[in-house]
Design a protein around this motif. Structure first.
Motif, PDB file in Angstrom:
ATOM      1  N   ALA A 351       0.806  -1.221   0.000  1.00  0.00           N
ATOM      2  CA  ALA A 351       0.000   0.000   0.000  1.00  0.00           C
ATOM      3  C   ALA A 351       0.843   1.277   0.000  1.00  0.00           C
ATOM      4  O   ALA A 351       0.522   2.228  -0.733  1.00  0.00           O
ATOM      5  CB  ALA A 351      -0.963  -0.014   1.189  1.00  0.00           C
ATOM      6  N   PRO A 352       1.914   1.364   0.800  1.00  0.00           N
ATOM      7  CA  PRO A 352       2.711   2.607   0.799  1.00  0.00           C
ATOM      8  C   PRO A 352       3.290   2.956  -0.569  1.00  0.00           C
ATOM      9  O   PRO A 352       3.421   4.144  -0.900  1.00  0.00           O
ATOM     10  CB  PRO A 352       3.827   2.314   1.812  1.00  0.00           C
ATOM     11  CG  PRO A 352       3.236   1.300   2.732  1.00  0.00           C
ATOM     12  CD  PRO A 352       2.380   0.440   1.855  1.00  0.00           C
ATOM     13  N   LEU A 353       3.609   1.938  -1.378  1.00  0.00           N
ATOM     14  CA  LEU A 353       4.135   2.214  -2.720  1.00  0.00           C
ATOM     15  C   LEU A 353       3.072   2.853  -3.602  1.00  0.00           C
ATOM     16  O   LEU A 353       3.356   3.737  -4.414  1.00  0.00           O
ATOM     17  CB  LEU A 353       4.660   0.931  -3.357  1.00  0.00           C
ATOM     18  CG  LEU A 353       5.861   0.285  -2.664  1.00  0.00           C
ATOM     19  CD1 LEU A 353       6.214  -1.042  -3.340  1.00  0.00           C
ATOM     20  CD2 LEU A 353       7.055   1.223  -2.678  1.00  0.00           C
ATOM     21  N   TYR A 358       0.663   7.599  -6.500  1.00  0.00           N
ATOM     22  CA  TYR A 358      -0.372   8.603  -6.737  1.00  0.00           C
ATOM     23  C   TYR A 358       0.091   9.997  -6.322  1.00  0.00           C
ATOM     24  O   TYR A 358      -0.293  10.995  -6.950  1.00  0.00           O
ATOM     25  CB  TYR A 358      -1.658   8.222  -6.000  1.00  0.00           C
ATOM     26  CG  TYR A 358      -2.488   7.197  -6.730  1.00  0.00           C
ATOM     27  CD1 TYR A 358      -3.054   7.500  -7.968  1.00  0.00           C
ATOM     28  CD2 TYR A 358      -2.717   5.937  -6.198  1.00  0.00           C
ATOM     29  CE1 TYR A 358      -3.823   6.566  -8.655  1.00  0.00           C
ATOM     30  CE2 TYR A 358      -3.486   4.995  -6.877  1.00  0.00           C
ATOM     31  CZ  TYR A 358      -4.031   5.313  -8.108  1.00  0.00           C
ATOM     32  OH  TYR A 358      -4.790   4.386  -8.793  1.00  0.00           O
ATOM     33  N   ALA A 359       0.891  10.084  -5.266  1.00  0.00           N
ATOM     34  CA  ALA A 359       1.421  11.390  -4.847  1.00  0.00           C
ATOM     35  C   ALA A 359       2.305  11.982  -5.940  1.00  0.00           C
ATOM     36  O   ALA A 359       2.277  13.199  -6.185  1.00  0.00           O
ATOM     37  CB  ALA A 359       2.201  11.236  -3.541  1.00  0.00           C
ATOM     38  N   CYS A 376       3.343   4.850 -12.401  1.00  0.00           N
ATOM     39  CA  CYS A 376       2.302   3.874 -12.736  1.00  0.00           C
ATOM     40  C   CYS A 376       2.703   2.471 -12.279  1.00  0.00           C
ATOM     41  O   CYS A 376       1.847   1.666 -11.878  1.00  0.00           O
ATOM     42  CB  CYS A 376       2.023   3.891 -14.233  1.00  0.00           C
ATOM     43  SG  CYS A 376       1.307   5.441 -14.839  1.00  0.00           S
ATOM     44  N   PHE A 377       3.984   2.158 -12.341  1.00  0.00           N
ATOM     45  CA  PHE A 377       4.454   0.860 -11.854  1.00  0.00           C
ATOM     46  C   PHE A 377       4.291   0.758 -10.337  1.00  0.00           C
ATOM     47  O   PHE A 377       3.965  -0.308  -9.809  1.00  0.00           O
ATOM     48  CB  PHE A 377       5.918   0.650 -12.241  1.00  0.00           C
ATOM     49  CG  PHE A 377       6.122   0.261 -13.678  1.00  0.00           C
ATOM     50  CD1 PHE A 377       6.149  -1.069 -14.054  1.00  0.00           C
ATOM     51  CD2 PHE A 377       6.277   1.221 -14.657  1.00  0.00           C
ATOM     52  CE1 PHE A 377       6.331  -1.444 -15.376  1.00  0.00           C
ATOM     53  CE2 PHE A 377       6.456   0.872 -15.980  1.00  0.00           C
ATOM     54  CZ  PHE A 377       6.480  -0.465 -16.346  1.00  0.00           C
ATOM     55  N   LEU A 378       4.526   1.851  -9.620  1.00  0.00           N
ATOM     56  CA  LEU A 378       4.329   1.846  -8.169  1.00  0.00           C
ATOM     57  C   LEU A 378       2.862   1.609  -7.829  1.00  0.00           C
ATOM     58  O   LEU A 378       2.548   0.863  -6.897  1.00  0.00           O
ATOM     59  CB  LEU A 378       4.798   3.182  -7.575  1.00  0.00           C
ATOM     60  CG  LEU A 378       6.289   3.501  -7.689  1.00  0.00           C
ATOM     61  CD1 LEU A 378       6.586   4.869  -7.070  1.00  0.00           C
ATOM     62  CD2 LEU A 378       7.126   2.421  -7.010  1.00  0.00           C
ATOM     63  N   CYS A 382       0.426  -2.157  -5.959  1.00  0.00           N
ATOM     64  CA  CYS A 382      -0.587  -2.374  -4.924  1.00  0.00           C
ATOM     65  C   CYS A 382      -1.988  -2.601  -5.478  1.00  0.00           C
ATOM     66  O   CYS A 382      -2.856  -3.124  -4.763  1.00  0.00           O
ATOM     67  CB  CYS A 382      -0.608  -1.196  -3.954  1.00  0.00           C
ATOM     68  SG  CYS A 382      -1.480   0.270  -4.554  1.00  0.00           S
ATOM     69  N   ALA A 383      -2.245  -2.224  -6.724  1.00  0.00           N
ATOM     70  CA  ALA A 383      -3.616  -2.196  -7.233  1.00  0.00           C
ATOM     71  C   ALA A 383      -4.303  -3.561  -7.157  1.00  0.00           C
ATOM     72  O   ALA A 383      -5.465  -3.657  -6.734  1.00  0.00           O
ATOM     73  CB  ALA A 383      -3.630  -1.680  -8.673  1.00  0.00           C
ATOM     74  N   TRP A 384      -3.642  -4.631  -7.565  1.00  0.00           N
ATOM     75  CA  TRP A 384      -4.249  -5.963  -7.550  1.00  0.00           C
ATOM     76  C   TRP A 384      -4.019  -6.668  -6.219  1.00  0.00           C
ATOM     77  O   TRP A 384      -4.884  -7.407  -5.754  1.00  0.00           O
ATOM     78  CB  TRP A 384      -3.689  -6.806  -8.698  1.00  0.00           C
ATOM     79  CG  TRP A 384      -4.273  -6.428 -10.004  1.00  0.00           C
ATOM     80  CD1 TRP A 384      -5.395  -6.935 -10.598  1.00  0.00           C
ATOM     81  CD2 TRP A 384      -3.787  -5.412 -10.904  1.00  0.00           C
ATOM     82  NE1 TRP A 384      -5.640  -6.319 -11.796  1.00  0.00           N
ATOM     83  CE2 TRP A 384      -4.665  -5.377 -12.011  1.00  0.00           C
ATOM     84  CE3 TRP A 384      -2.698  -4.546 -10.885  1.00  0.00           C
ATOM     85  CZ2 TRP A 384      -4.479  -4.516 -13.080  1.00  0.00           C
ATOM     86  CZ3 TRP A 384      -2.517  -3.680 -11.955  1.00  0.00           C
ATOM     87  CH2 TRP A 384      -3.394  -3.657 -13.030  1.00  0.00           C
ATOM     88  N   THR A 385      -2.891  -6.423  -5.609  1.00  0.00           N
ATOM     89  CA  THR A 385      -2.563  -7.102  -4.352  1.00  0.00           C
ATOM     90  C   THR A 385      -3.565  -6.772  -3.257  1.00  0.00           C
ATOM     91  O   THR A 385      -4.007  -7.654  -2.514  1.00  0.00           O
ATOM     92  CB  THR A 385      -1.149  -6.696  -3.891  1.00  0.00           C
ATOM     93  OG1 THR A 385      -0.214  -7.063  -4.904  1.00  0.00           O
ATOM     94  CG2 THR A 385      -0.781  -7.388  -2.595  1.00  0.00           C
ATOM     95  N   MET A 386      -3.954  -5.506  -3.144  1.00  0.00           N
ATOM     96  CA  MET A 386      -4.827  -5.092  -2.051  1.00  0.00           C
ATOM     97  C   MET A 386      -6.182  -5.787  -2.109  1.00  0.00           C
ATOM     98  O   MET A 386      -6.645  -6.363  -1.120  1.00  0.00           O
ATOM     99  CB  MET A 386      -4.993  -3.571  -2.080  1.00  0.00           C
ATOM    100  CG  MET A 386      -3.735  -2.805  -1.686  1.00  0.00           C
ATOM    101  SD  MET A 386      -3.888  -1.015  -1.951  1.00  0.00           S
ATOM    102  CE  MET A 386      -5.278  -0.622  -0.896  1.00  0.00           C
ATOM    103  N   GLY A 387      -6.841  -5.745  -3.256  1.00  0.00           N
ATOM    104  CA  GLY A 387      -8.171  -6.340  -3.368  1.00  0.00           C
ATOM    105  C   GLY A 387      -8.158  -7.847  -3.195  1.00  0.00           C
ATOM    106  O   GLY A 387      -9.000  -8.411  -2.496  1.00  0.00           O
ATOM    107  N   GLY A 388      -7.193  -8.513  -3.808  1.00  0.00           N
ATOM    108  CA  GLY A 388      -7.118  -9.965  -3.705  1.00  0.00           C
ATOM    109  C   GLY A 388      -6.787 -10.439  -2.305  1.00  0.00           C
ATOM    110  O   GLY A 388      -7.374 -11.396  -1.803  1.00  0.00           O
TER     111      GLY A 388
END
Length: 491
Positions: A351-353, A358-359, A376-378, A382-388
């Motif tokens: 999540a911190p990445l 976004y910052a 965008c790589f950062l 987290c984009a898929w890891t968080m939800g799954g």
């Protein structure tokens, strides 16, 4: 007499010890043998079950997400979309999607995974195909609404099918496959969209129409094939022999003894899910996570095209490595969370990445395009890891089966409110900065991060309460659930 009796009893002890050791050795040998057989069966499941589910999830995300690529290839102009109509079409995929998820979670095991999943796939494939012949905004909305309704049956069905075939300490990695496939599908979307650019004008159709026609036709064909490929249960699975079925039978008995699985759901179990605060906390987090995931996966080609000022071709193929990276990261996290049974860390570690990514986009007016592309790589990290990871944590910590089905169904259904939100936070009028979308997504990550700490506290507090139940300080719950002392949470 006493001395004589002792002399008679003493020689018997070594014999008893020897018998106990033999029994223990035999038990250990049987356990070792069963584990070997079980490992072979799990390998077969990974070979025959997981690829089917991965392909279905992959084409599902291909079909819903290709609207972003179609938009960069001329769909907006051809359908005379104005204002926020594109965003509306993106969002309207989700109302019926949400409404269909919860009923699907409750009926899929009764009706049969081998019936519900293929039928849903074939129907949304036809709707995707229909997008290729849309003539105006109304046609596009109608196809998106129906496609959402049928696709909504998929994710709860796949999640519960995994829970039906795998043990709970195996399911985290397999659920990660579904989210990995969604990331891979986004990468494939870029590749397919780039390839279909070369079909522009074939048979008088622009490239974006061929994108829908080809992908929709493929989905219908795959859905039809799945009717024959997905087994109704392990007792009829074509890839299992009698020894494998015996292993599966024992695994099912172990799961039922531990998780209370009975194959049918009661109102009591449904009520358990509704009353359990962790269901609602996980669901709130899922709203945040899917806002990020859907916003990023659908609008990245548009951000690259109109935000970073790349060409149409560049926006198609530059999205591929970003999505591929997201799938790799989540695959590693899913494996490690299963390997070490650490669900909380899998949720928060990336999540911190995403916050940093976004910052950088929000305050990056002075940054070069290359640096913003790196951001965008950062975000993909987290984009898929968080939800799954969030869904896996809930699934592995909920019992019995009926409560798990209701909790997962509610979480996925409410979580897809994030899809509606994501369609509205990236209006074309805010290009090239897209400040609203980036700021909203940044806030969603922060809210999720904080709520996971709340969940961690809830789980540890409940474990302490289970200790009090064992000590007799607190009465034992009347009905079996994950609240009883015998059921151990994964943290």
């Amino acid at each position: 007499m006493s001395a004589h009796r002792e002399s008679e009893e003493l020689p018997a002890k070594p014999e008893l010890d020897s018998q106990a050791q033999q029994v223990e050795t035999a038990t250990l040998a049987e356990d070792a043998e069963f584990k070997k057989r079980e490992a072979r069966v799990v390998a077969k499941l990974d070979l025959y079950i997981c690829p089917i589910l991965i392909i279905l999830q992959l084409i599902s995300f291909l079909d819903r997400g290709n609207i972003g690529f179609a938009a960069t290839q001329g769909m907006i102009t051809d359908l005379n979309l104005v204002g926020t109509q594109l965003n509306t079409a993106v969002s309207l995929f989700y109302p019926l999607y949400i409404l269909s998820e919860f009923p699907a979670a409750l009926i899929v095991k009764r009706v049969g995974f081998n019936r519900v999943i293929p039928a849903a796939a074939a129907c949304w494939g036809l709707c995707c195909l229909g997008n290729g012949f849309a003539r105006n905004f109304g046609d596009l909305v109608a196809c998106r609404l129906l496609m959402g309704m049928f696709e909504g049956c998929l994710m709860p069905s796949l999640t519960l099918m995994l829970a039906n075939w795998y043990k709970r300490d195996e399911i985290g990695l397999r659920i990660s496959y579904l989210f990995i496939s969604s990331a891979i599908s986004s990468a494939f979307s870029g590749l397919i969209a780039y390839a279909i650019l070369f079909m522009n004008g074939a048979a008088g159709y622009p490239g974006w129409r061929w994108l829908y026609i080809i992908e929709g036709s493929a989905t219908v064909a795959i859905g039809a094939a799945c009717y024959f490929i997905i087994p109704s249960s392990y007792t009829t699975a074509y890839f299992l022999n009698e020894d494998d079925r015996a292993v599966m039978r024992k695994r099912a008995e172990m799961t039922e003894a531990y998780s209370g699985g009975q194959g049918h759901y009661t109102r009591t179990e449904f009520t358990m899910a509704i009353k359990d605060v962790k269901t609602w906390v996980h669901a709130t987090i899922q709203v945040m996570c899917l806002t990020i995931l859907y916003g990023f996966s659908v609008f990245l080609p548009i951000i690259l095209r109109f935000g970073f000022n790349f060409s149409v071709e560049q926006s198609q193929y530059l999205s591929i490595p970003v999505f591929a990276w997201g799938s790799i990261v989540y695959g590693v996290c899913g494996y490690l969370s299963d390997r070490f049974s650490r669900r909380f860390l899998a949720c928060i570690v990336c999540a911190p990445l995403g916050v940093v990514g976004y910052a950088m986009l929000l305050g990056g007016n002075h940054l070069s395009v290359g640096v913003k592309y790196f951001a965008c790589f950062l975000i993909a990290t987290c984009a898929w890891t968080m939800g799954g990871a969030n869904v896996a944590w809930l699934s592995t910590n909920t019992a019995p089966d009926g409560k798990r089905a209701a909790s997962v169904g509610l979480t996925l259904a409410l979580g897809n409110l994030g899809g509606i939100i994501s369609g509205q936070i990236y209006p074309q009028t805010m290009a090239p900065a897209y400040t609203l979308g980036h700021a909203w997504s940044l806030g969603a990550i922060c809210i999720s991060f904080c709520l996971w700490w709340v969940l961690r506290h809830i789980y540890y507090r409940r474990e302490a309460l289970k200790g009090q139940i064992l000590e007799g300080v607190v009465p034992r719950p009347a009905d079996f659930s994950d609240r009883v002392p015998d059921y151990k949470y994964q943290h």
